[in-house]
Design an enzyme around this catalytic site. Sequence first.
Site, mmCIF file in Angstrom:
data_model
loop_
_atom_site.group_PDB
_atom_site.id
_atom_site.type_symbol
_atom_site.label_atom_id
_atom_site.label_comp_id
_atom_site.label_asym_id
_atom_site.label_seq_id
_atom_site.Cartn_x
_atom_site.Cartn_y
_atom_site.Cartn_z
ATOM 1 N N THR A 184 -6.708 -0.611 6.936
ATOM 2 C CA THR A 184 -8.074 -1.024 6.926
ATOM 3 C C THR A 184 -8.389 -1.373 8.512
ATOM 4 O OG1 THR A 184 -8.044 -2.038 4.664
ATOM 5 C CG2 THR A 184 -9.813 -2.749 6.319
ATOM 6 N N CYS A 213 -6.693 -8.956 2.699
ATOM 7 C CA CYS A 213 -7.773 -8.038 2.608
ATOM 8 C C CYS A 213 -9.309 -8.973 2.942
ATOM 9 C CB CYS A 213 -8.088 -7.411 1.351
ATOM 10 S SG CYS A 213 -6.732 -5.943 0.832
ATOM 11 N N VAL A 223 0.743 -1.063 0.003
ATOM 12 C CA VAL A 223 0.129 -0.069 -0.085
ATOM 13 C C VAL A 223 0.845 1.248 -0.053
ATOM 14 C CG1 VAL A 223 -1.710 1.431 1.389
ATOM 15 C CG2 VAL A 223 -1.997 -1.254 1.133
ATOM 16 N N ASP A 247 10.189 3.608 6.736
ATOM 17 C CA ASP A 247 10.087 2.075 7.006
ATOM 18 C C ASP A 247 11.003 1.595 7.981
ATOM 19 O OD1 ASP A 247 8.033 -0.229 5.478
ATOM 20 O OD2 ASP A 247 9.657 -1.022 6.825
ATOM 21 N N ARG A 259 0.887 -13.477 2.018
ATOM 22 C CA ARG A 259 0.075 -13.114 3.386
ATOM 23 C C ARG A 259 -1.082 -13.624 3.277
ATOM 24 N NH1 ARG A 259 -0.192 -6.548 2.795
ATOM 25 N NH2 ARG A 259 -0.854 -7.242 0.711
#
Length: 432
Positions: free
Chosen positions: A126, A266, A22, A40, A337
């Site tokens: 999210t 997701c 993202v 990061d 993932r």
Amino acid sequence: MTHAPLPALQDLRVAVIGLGYVGLPLAVAFGTHRATIGFDVNESRVKALQSGHDSTGETEASALSAAKHLSYTTDLAEIAACNVYIVAVPTPIDQHRQPNLGPLLSAAKTVGQVIKRGDIVVFESTVYPGATDDDCLPVVEATSGLTLNQDFYAGYSPERINPGDKERTLTTITKVTSGSTPEAAKLIDALYGSVITAGTHLAPSIRVAEASKVIENTQRDVSIALINELSIIFSHLDIDTNAVLDAAATKWNFNRLSPGLVGGHCIGVDPYYLVHKSIAAGHIPDIIRMAREINDGMARHAVGLLVKKMIQKKARVNGGRVLILGITFKQNCADIRNTKVVDMLDELGSFGLSVDLHDPWADASEVRDTYNIDMLARMPDATQQYDAVMLAVNHADLVDLGAKALRNYLTPNGVFFDMKAAFSESESDLRL
């Protein structure tokens, strides 16, 4: 005390915190037009990006080089001069399928260490409705000593990245935006609007924006669960599910989805955030919860179908060998993932089956570090024989080999399980 004034659009200097699937595309988009720093904590990730390489394969080297105003760092001091902090870190679930806000709250603390009067923090991760106001911003306030909407401002703009999709990229997908005050909301919307060619949608509140994101993936999860349950029913009736879907799809308003494993960061995760918040609010969301149970159980169902077919064909089960092709959560994508292929490996082992795994897209070291699984570096030698071959992920590289080539790995009684229906029914022994 007077409220801190917001900076002008042309004076915004962006820091993107978290450079994964993202954060990196977002940093690249902003860095093409304005001063942007990608931050990061993963030093190897930052070093790779500084050398012009994205290990996820999502951002081309040409796009990285085109972002002339973008730099990367692990040094918090280097982002202190920015005035917009965009948080794009993972929001996973824990072993009990409860929301794990650890990475998000850690990022909120990071922002709190550098945010100043007049600055803006925007969250993209999210979450369930209310997480930004109730969980994240109090951490920013406590760490910084500043007060929301008096000293600094906030927003929420949910990510809509689709890993592996080269057509629907960041700038071509409408962006939902929101802000903690009407003025902040307009500025945040304008900032995103400066790079999102598809346009933006300014939501009336942060909670509305949060809810809009979490239901996008929940809706898809429920829809796939229906198809998966239908495939379970049809397996009991000895009917090929994909043949049924082919027939049903001839009607103009039939929504064609395919049965399969539901992994990824997701669809396989986000509904748990909504379930958690719903239960906390006093409502048990039966449809959403049952959809998760159905989809989480598909790995076990798939292995059950395979073992049943192997017994029918008199293939060796206990002590048998299985070749699984694909471990990423979707085709033509390196993202591993929350892949449910791992669940199949565990289930196959419970039947005494040994497994070889190959995936041309997945990074072998990442698979080893994440799941403690050693992959085959390449397709097996042609002399290798397996009691079952499972096409778990329909990467183009694998499908292009053809059903005949994949069946050549089988013992005389072996089973070719085309889980993704990449080939015709006549070319496989089993499909979901």
